[in-house]
Design an enzyme around this catalytic site. Structure first.
Site, PDB file in Angstrom:
ATOM      1  N   SER A  25       0.832  -1.215   0.000  1.00  0.00           N
ATOM      2  CA  SER A  25       0.000   0.000   0.000  1.00  0.00           C
ATOM      3  C   SER A  25       0.859   1.255   0.000  1.00  0.00           C
ATOM      4  CB  SER A  25      -0.927  -0.007   1.219  1.00  0.00           C
ATOM      5  OG  SER A  25      -0.184  -0.219   2.410  1.00  0.00           O
ATOM      6  N   ASN A 112      -2.141  -2.745  13.092  1.00  0.00           N
ATOM      7  CA  ASN A 112      -3.598  -2.557  13.046  1.00  0.00           C
ATOM      8  C   ASN A 112      -4.051  -1.342  13.852  1.00  0.00           C
ATOM      9  OD1 ASN A 112      -3.389  -4.874  11.604  1.00  0.00           O
ATOM     10  ND2 ASN A 112      -4.319  -6.208  13.152  1.00  0.00           N
ATOM     11  N   THR A 157     -40.134  26.795  -9.357  1.00  0.00           N
ATOM     12  CA  THR A 157     -40.441  25.452  -8.859  1.00  0.00           C
ATOM     13  C   THR A 157     -40.698  24.651 -10.134  1.00  0.00           C
ATOM     14  OG1 THR A 157     -42.823  25.825  -8.707  1.00  0.00           O
ATOM     15  CG2 THR A 157     -41.543  26.373  -6.747  1.00  0.00           C
ATOM     16  N   HIS A 158     -40.295  23.414 -10.125  1.00  0.00           N
ATOM     17  CA  HIS A 158     -40.391  22.563 -11.338  1.00  0.00           C
ATOM     18  C   HIS A 158     -39.644  23.192 -12.518  1.00  0.00           C
ATOM     19  CE1 HIS A 158     -43.774  20.590  -9.199  1.00  0.00           C
ATOM     20  NE2 HIS A 158     -44.057  21.834  -8.850  1.00  0.00           N
ATOM     21  N   SER A 279     -13.754  26.342 -26.894  1.00  0.00           N
ATOM     22  CA  SER A 279     -13.885  25.097 -27.638  1.00  0.00           C
ATOM     23  C   SER A 279     -12.752  25.043 -28.665  1.00  0.00           C
ATOM     24  CB  SER A 279     -15.246  25.074 -28.332  1.00  0.00           C
ATOM     25  OG  SER A 279     -15.180  24.304 -29.516  1.00  0.00           O
ATOM     26  N   LYS A 285     -17.532  29.853 -28.668  1.00  0.00           N
ATOM     27  CA  LYS A 285     -17.966  29.276 -27.395  1.00  0.00           C
ATOM     28  C   LYS A 285     -17.147  29.665 -26.176  1.00  0.00           C
ATOM     29  CE  LYS A 285     -20.169  25.771 -26.804  1.00  0.00           C
ATOM     30  NZ  LYS A 285     -20.337  24.355 -26.510  1.00  0.00           N
ATOM     31  N   ASN A 287     -17.210  27.981 -22.344  1.00  0.00           N
ATOM     32  CA  ASN A 287     -17.863  26.884 -21.632  1.00  0.00           C
ATOM     33  C   ASN A 287     -17.695  26.959 -20.120  1.00  0.00           C
ATOM     34  OD1 ASN A 287     -18.678  25.742 -24.077  1.00  0.00           O
ATOM     35  ND2 ASN A 287     -16.728  24.672 -24.314  1.00  0.00           N
ATOM     36  N   GLU A 292     -19.152  22.346 -14.428  1.00  0.00           N
ATOM     37  CA  GLU A 292     -19.403  21.017 -15.012  1.00  0.00           C
ATOM     38  C   GLU A 292     -18.514  19.967 -14.366  1.00  0.00           C
ATOM     39  OE1 GLU A 292     -20.599  21.346 -19.591  1.00  0.00           O
ATOM     40  OE2 GLU A 292     -18.826  22.497 -19.104  1.00  0.00           O
ATOM     41  N   TYR A 319      -9.451  -6.929  12.598  1.00  0.00           N
ATOM     42  CA  TYR A 319      -8.810  -6.403  11.394  1.00  0.00           C
ATOM     43  C   TYR A 319      -8.848  -7.433  10.270  1.00  0.00           C
ATOM     44  CZ  TYR A 319      -5.478  -4.514   8.075  1.00  0.00           C
ATOM     45  OH  TYR A 319      -4.904  -4.043   6.929  1.00  0.00           O
ATOM     46  N   GLN A 324      -7.392  -2.169   4.164  1.00  0.00           N
ATOM     47  CA  GLN A 324      -6.376  -1.377   3.466  1.00  0.00           C
ATOM     48  C   GLN A 324      -7.018  -0.575   2.322  1.00  0.00           C
ATOM     49  OE1 GLN A 324      -2.231  -2.752   2.947  1.00  0.00           O
ATOM     50  NE2 GLN A 324      -2.709  -2.945   0.781  1.00  0.00           N
ATOM     51  N   LYS A 327      -8.207   3.501   2.261  1.00  0.00           N
ATOM     52  CA  LYS A 327      -7.383   4.708   2.107  1.00  0.00           C
ATOM     53  C   LYS A 327      -7.565   5.446   0.794  1.00  0.00           C
ATOM     54  CE  LYS A 327      -4.314   2.618   5.161  1.00  0.00           C
ATOM     55  NZ  LYS A 327      -5.383   1.578   5.130  1.00  0.00           N
TER      56      LYS A 327
HETATM   57  N1  ARG Z   1      -1.223  -1.462   5.147  1.00  0.00           N
HETATM   58  C1  ARG Z   1      -2.142  -1.990   6.087  1.00  0.00           C
HETATM   59  C2  ARG Z   1      -3.483  -1.289   5.975  1.00  0.00           C
HETATM   60  O1  ARG Z   1      -3.509  -0.291   5.374  1.00  0.00           O
HETATM   61  C3  ARG Z   1      -1.605  -1.788   7.476  1.00  0.00           C
HETATM   62  C4  ARG Z   1      -2.129  -2.769   8.458  1.00  0.00           C
HETATM   63  C5  ARG Z   1      -1.666  -4.134   8.107  1.00  0.00           C
HETATM   64  N2  ARG Z   1      -2.038  -5.084   9.104  1.00  0.00           N
HETATM   65  C6  ARG Z   1      -1.972  -6.382   8.883  1.00  0.00           C
HETATM   66  N3  ARG Z   1      -2.354  -7.160   9.855  1.00  0.00           N
HETATM   67  N4  ARG Z   1      -1.563  -6.902   7.763  1.00  0.00           N
HETATM   68  O2  ARG Z   1      -4.497  -1.704   6.478  1.00  0.00           O
END
Ligand code: ARG
Length: 461
Positions: A25, A112, A157-158, A279, A285, A287, A292, A319, A324, A327
């Protein structure tokens, strides 16, 4: 890929390179680096304070961690996929810097509870920044409202012309939505403000840690009461994504209006060159790309909320690596909301001009004063429903004759109902139609001025 093994000696060979990439990660949780360091500094101080490690070891750890922070800020620390995640990356680098003491940092801790702590520190910080941006957006809305108390705009309205309103009143509706956004983010923060550190992997720890001390060092108001919940709760992230989604709903609704207003059909606003694009083929144009894009990006944030809810719904305690996946959703939602708030604030501050002549024309050339004719009669004792039916007939006659209500002669009015007097003309001017709506929260100039004063107080409180 190095042959270095991250885990215990239980493992005999390194991960398959593709699996290592799949598992890692670090490419995205690098975003958490400073929060990870801050969390580890607090943990190291707690280990020293409770005598789990020596004071000297504690100092080494803290100094080493702060060195990593500097290395990162100066661009020297850029861990690769072999580090797996930000937690391992920092711990490894720490051991390189301070030697064996670095190996003690992870005492009484798990990734964790560590990642949960990092994510909360990150979100608390980001929510503070987003709340600041919401305030700026509100200020711009308020300024614009203040300049446009007496500018009238058709109210719909509408999406059918209904009754004219003060442009300030229209803009203040968005101020109110943003006020709720600001408050809602504050509510979310109370649930983000709980420290899971010390929950260990899932069951707590055998060491005599002081969870309240780490929480205090990190500025958390509370600690999780249950370690299983501490490591696996992501309610706070879902709540944030709800709040973020609502911010996007509001920005998207405003965007939709700006897009309509900027069309030739409405023609209520002109977009300034600094906030509009052209454009590649149609030279005439201009825009409305900013609104948007905001409207378009709204779907992304909703998607992250949905993804997060689905991510959580089937997870057994405690956990699971699925977590993971929280994130990227969170980081992208934060970035998207911040970028959209910034762009819309700039657009309102300097990118948009209301075309007052066009607006004045729009509110004068329709039947949006019809309710006021009925109200006029009702004030003179005619039951409202009767008055309403009568005005319906008048509108029909006018439409057939290609006339507006203001074009009727006093004789024609009197023929319709003897209660009409010469003051009917004043009662149905767009200005009077707006000015007369003095009920609390209405568009009359008096309540709008009051609303502006109240809004200022709220911004300053
Ligand atoms: N990279 C992991 C996460 O984002 C960290 C925690 C990993 N824990 C584990 N027991 N493998 O969740």
């Amino acid at each position: 890929m190095t042959e270095q093994k991250t885990w215990s000696q239980r493992f005999e060979s390194a991960l398959h390179p593709a699996i290592a990439r799949f598992n890692a990660s670090i490419n995205f949780d690098i975003e958490l680096i400073e929060y990870d360091i801050t969390g580890s500094v607090a943990h190291a101080k707690m280990l020293a304070k409770t005598g789990i490690i020596s004071a000297e070891e504690g100092e080494h750890l803290v100094a080493g961690l702060e060195k990593i922070r500097q290395e990162y800020r100066q661009g020297f620390f850029r861990p690769g996929v072999d580090a797996e995640d930000i937690h391992f990356a920092v711990e490894r680098r720490l051991t390189e810097i301070v030697g064996d003491a670095g190996k003690k940092l992870h005492t009484a801790r798990s990734r964790n509870d560590q990642v949960g702590t990092d994510t909360r520190l990150y979100l608390r910080d980001q929510i503070g920044q987003i709340r600041g941006q919401v305030r700026e957006f509100q200020e711009v809305l308020l300024n614009l409202a203040q300049q446009n108390i007496e500018t009238l705009i058709p109210g719909y309205t509408h999406l059918q012309r209904a009754q004219p309103v003060s442009l300030a009143h229209h803009l203040l509706a968005y101020f109110e939505m943003s006020q709720r956004d600001w408050e809602r983010l504050g509510d979310v923060c109370r649930r983000v403000d709980v420290c899971p550190l010390g929950s260990g992997a899932l069951a707590g720890t055998t060491f005599p840690i002081d969870r309240h001390y780490t929480a205090e060092l990190l500025g958390f108001s509370n600690v999780y009461a249950n370690s299983l919940d501490g490591v696996s709760d992501r309610d706070f992230a879902i709540e944030f994504l709800c709040a973020a989604s609502l911010i996007m709903v509001h920005l998207s609704r405003l965007s939709e209006e700006v897009i309509l207003w900027a069309s030739q059909e409405f023609g209520f606003v002109t977009l300034k060159d600094s906030c509009a694009t052209g454009s590649s083929i149609m030279p005439q144009k201009k825009n409305p790309d900013v609104p948007e894009l905001v409207r378009g990006k709204t779907g992304r944030v909703f998607g992250h909320l949905q993804a997060m809810l689905v991510l959580m719904k089937g997870l057994p305690l405690a956990y699971n690596k699925d977590l993971q996946e929280d994130k990227e959703a969170l980081f992208d939602a934060v970035k998207t909301v911040k970028a959209c708030l910034e762009a819309m604030t700039i657009l309102l501050r300097e990118g948009i001009e209301f075309r007052s002549e066009r607006l004045a024309e729009a509110v004068a050339e329709d039947f949006s004063n019809a309710t006021d004719v009925a109200d006029y009669l009702a004030t003179k004792g005619v039951p409202f429903r009767e008055a309403y039916n009568l005005v319906g007939k008048v509108v029909k006659t006018c439409l057939a004759a290609g006339k507006l209500l203001k074009n009727l002669s006093l004789e024609e009015w009197k023929e319709l109902h003897p209660a009409f007097e010469g003051d009917i003309y004043d009662a149905i001017t767009p200005r009077q139609v707006v000015a007369a709506r003095n009920s609390y929260g209405g568009t009359g100039f008096v309540p709008v001025r009051k609303a502006i004063e109240e809004a200022k107080c709220r911004l300053n409180s």
